[in-house]
Design an enzyme around this catalytic site. Structure first.
Site: not given
Length: 329
Positions: A10, A32, A107, A137, A141, A192, A256-257, A282
């Site tokens: 993304s 890929r 990140k 940032g 996304a 972060k 997401r985190n 991440e």
């Protein structure tokens, strides 16, 4: 201007969209998955990520062969999660990066080496730090796909390199700036994500907004301690590249985190949370690597330690939360 973007997730997709707004840019986009490459070449959008974004075929060409994607290009943008970067570019040699400027949109830390991406590119491929930059940032996304006003900071030891890429990214919905604090911005971007994990975990446990505010203010103290130990460069930690990026990652619905941490706080195992998200957080990989890097630095880092103890030592979540509450100020 010829630009190669490595990574079809993304964030890679969002960066291709931003860069393709510049009608003088020609983008080679490597991923890929052969089926995704063919889909983009035929139907001009990514079928898996930000699929509403349509790419102009004269400006964006998808590649499955990485070496071909790197031919006759001036900029290389790395947009693969740090945990998988080493494997993705394992076939490459220093010659493939000669004369090119490298921009990391990652990140995270290379797990097998516990190295920053910029240091890894220096050591493994001989890319001088002065020819590198990183993207900070705050910018999700998903909001790029919706063309909502966003902000990006490009950090590099060479102001000329950083500003050149900042100019390439600037468009009607993205404002950019260039700074020279590459290590500070890179470490801050890593931390972060870890803080967003902690924010999600504690929210999942039921901690309220009062606690979240204290958590984030303490996170800025931890960022300050780490970046000052890593580099003595001039920086303003209240600017968008540091505080702004932290806030959006810790609070946003698109983080997401934070989502991953929230599942952990609600009782998910790491494996089950990864399966349900089907996307990379991440911070999960970064906290292990960062912990190994900073444990000998003799710094007060309760949030980083809390997150590491929960995810990697698998200590009692409630016990670690009780310890964390008493360590915050």
């Amino acid at each position: 201007m010829r630009i190669t973007v490595i990574g079809g997730g993304s964030w890679g997709t969002a960066l291709v969209k931003i860069l393709s707004e510049n009608n003088t840019a020609r983008i080679k986009w490597w991923m890929r998955d052969k089926e995704m490459v063919q889909h983009i070449r035929t139907l001009h959008h990514n079928p898996k990520y930000l699929s509403s974004v349509e790419f102009h075929p004269s400006r964006v060409k998808a590649y499955n062969n990485l070496k071909n994607a790197l031919k006759e290009t001036e900029w290389v943008v790395l947009a693969i999660p740090a945990a998988f970067l080493e494997e993705a570019i394992a076939e490459l040699k220093p010659k493939h990066f000669e004369g090119k400027k490298i921009v990391s949109a990652i990140k995270g830390i290379i797990p097998s080496k516990n190295e920053l991406v910029t240091d890894f590119m220096c050591r493994q491929f001989g890319v001088p730090l002065e020819e590198q930059a990183i993207i900070a940032g705050p910018c999700h996304a998903e909001e790029v796909a919706q063309e909502k006003q966003s902000y990006l900071t490009i950090a590099g030891p060479s102001q000329t390199v950083a500003q050149s890429f900042a100019t390439l990214l600037a468009c009607r919905y993205v404002k950019t700036q260039a700074i020279t604090d590459i290590y500070g911005a890179e470490y801050s971007a890593i931390i972060k994500n870890i803080v967003a994990l902690a924010s999600g975990i504690t929210h999942g446990l039921g901690a309220g907004d009062n606690f979240q505010a204290v958590l984030i203010s303490n996170a800025m103290l931890e960022i300050e301690r780490v970046v000052n130990r890593a580099s003595q460069a001039s920086r303003n930690l209240l600017s968008s590249a540091y505080l702004g990026d932290l806030l959006v990652t810790a609070y946003s619905q698109f983080s997401r985190n934070r989502a991953f941490g929230n599942m952990i706080g609600r009782g998910y195992t790491v494996h089950s949370a990864q399966l349900e998200m089907n996307m990379i957080a991440e911070g999960y990989y970064a906290v292990n690597s960062l912990y190994q890097v900073v444990k000998s630095w003799d710094l007060e880092l309760p949030i980083i330690e809390f997150t590491y103890n929960v995810l990697y030592k698998k200590n009692s979540l409630k016990k670690e939360f009780s310890i964390l509450k008493n360590r915050l100020v």
